[in-house]
Motif scaffolding. Sequence first.
Motif, PDB file in Angstrom:
ATOM      1  N   ARG A   3       0.861  -1.187   0.000  1.00 14.64           N
ATOM      2  CA  ARG A   3       0.000   0.000   0.000  1.00 14.64           C
ATOM      3  C   ARG A   3       0.893   1.231   0.000  1.00 14.64           C
ATOM      4  N   GLY A  37       0.957  -4.708   3.084  1.00 12.40           N
ATOM      5  CA  GLY A  37      -0.210  -5.423   2.578  1.00 12.40           C
ATOM      6  C   GLY A  37      -0.287  -6.852   3.066  1.00 12.40           C
ATOM      7  N   ASN A  40      -4.821  -7.104   6.691  1.00 12.90           N
ATOM      8  CA  ASN A  40      -5.867  -6.138   6.374  1.00 12.90           C
ATOM      9  C   ASN A  40      -6.358  -5.489   7.663  1.00 12.90           C
ATOM     10  N   ARG A  43     -12.190  -2.177  10.661  1.00 14.28           N
ATOM     11  CA  ARG A  43     -12.886  -0.909  10.424  1.00 14.28           C
ATOM     12  C   ARG A  43     -12.324   0.208  11.299  1.00 14.28           C
ATOM     13  N   MET A  46      -9.004   1.415   9.970  1.00 13.00           N
ATOM     14  CA  MET A  46      -9.186   2.212   8.751  1.00 13.00           C
ATOM     15  C   MET A  46      -9.675   3.615   9.092  1.00 13.00           C
ATOM     16  N   ARG A  58     -11.020   4.338   1.087  1.00 10.23           N
ATOM     17  CA  ARG A  58     -10.995   3.652  -0.213  1.00 10.23           C
ATOM     18  C   ARG A  58      -9.708   3.970  -0.975  1.00 10.23           C
ATOM     19  N   PHE A  61      -6.743   2.148   1.274  1.00  8.84           N
ATOM     20  CA  PHE A  61      -6.745   0.686   1.195  1.00  8.84           C
ATOM     21  C   PHE A  61      -7.512   0.232  -0.051  1.00  8.84           C
ATOM     22  N   ASP A  63      -7.028  -1.970  -2.277  1.00  8.47           N
ATOM     23  CA  ASP A  63      -7.111  -3.412  -2.517  1.00  8.47           C
ATOM     24  C   ASP A  63      -8.288  -4.059  -1.788  1.00  8.47           C
ATOM     25  N   LEU A  64      -8.806  -3.401  -0.769  1.00  9.73           N
ATOM     26  CA  LEU A  64      -9.940  -3.953  -0.028  1.00  9.73           C
ATOM     27  C   LEU A  64     -11.283  -3.577  -0.648  1.00  9.73           C
ATOM     28  N   PHE A  65     -11.283  -2.545  -1.460  1.00  4.46           N
ATOM     29  CA  PHE A  65     -12.536  -2.035  -1.997  1.00  4.46           C
ATOM     30  C   PHE A  65     -12.730  -2.294  -3.486  1.00  4.46           C
ATOM     31  N   ASN A  67     -11.923  -4.904  -6.799  1.00  2.00           N
ATOM     32  CA  ASN A  67     -11.485  -6.233  -7.213  1.00  2.00           C
ATOM     33  C   ASN A  67     -10.636  -6.096  -8.475  1.00  2.00           C
TER      34      ASN A  67
END
Length: 77
Positions: A3, A37, A40, A43, A46, A58, A61, A63-65, A67
Amino acid sequence: MERDLLFQLRTKHNLTQKELAEKLDISTVYVRKLEKGVVNPGRETMLKYEHFFGKDMRKLFPDLFFNHYDKKLIKNA
């Protein structure tokens, strides 16, 4: 997936991983793993990053939101 934005923001603020960890009330190891990375965030973590850096989670991070392996995108490319 590293990240990069987390690393860039931390260094822009002239903070070490340890200093950032202290400010966010998380461990230094966790900061390192988040930047690489390897783990993860939850909440709450974040939200801590979002409030500290003033950036949407967003973007911090992605890669979490998003695909990156979306088959429709691959077909269109």
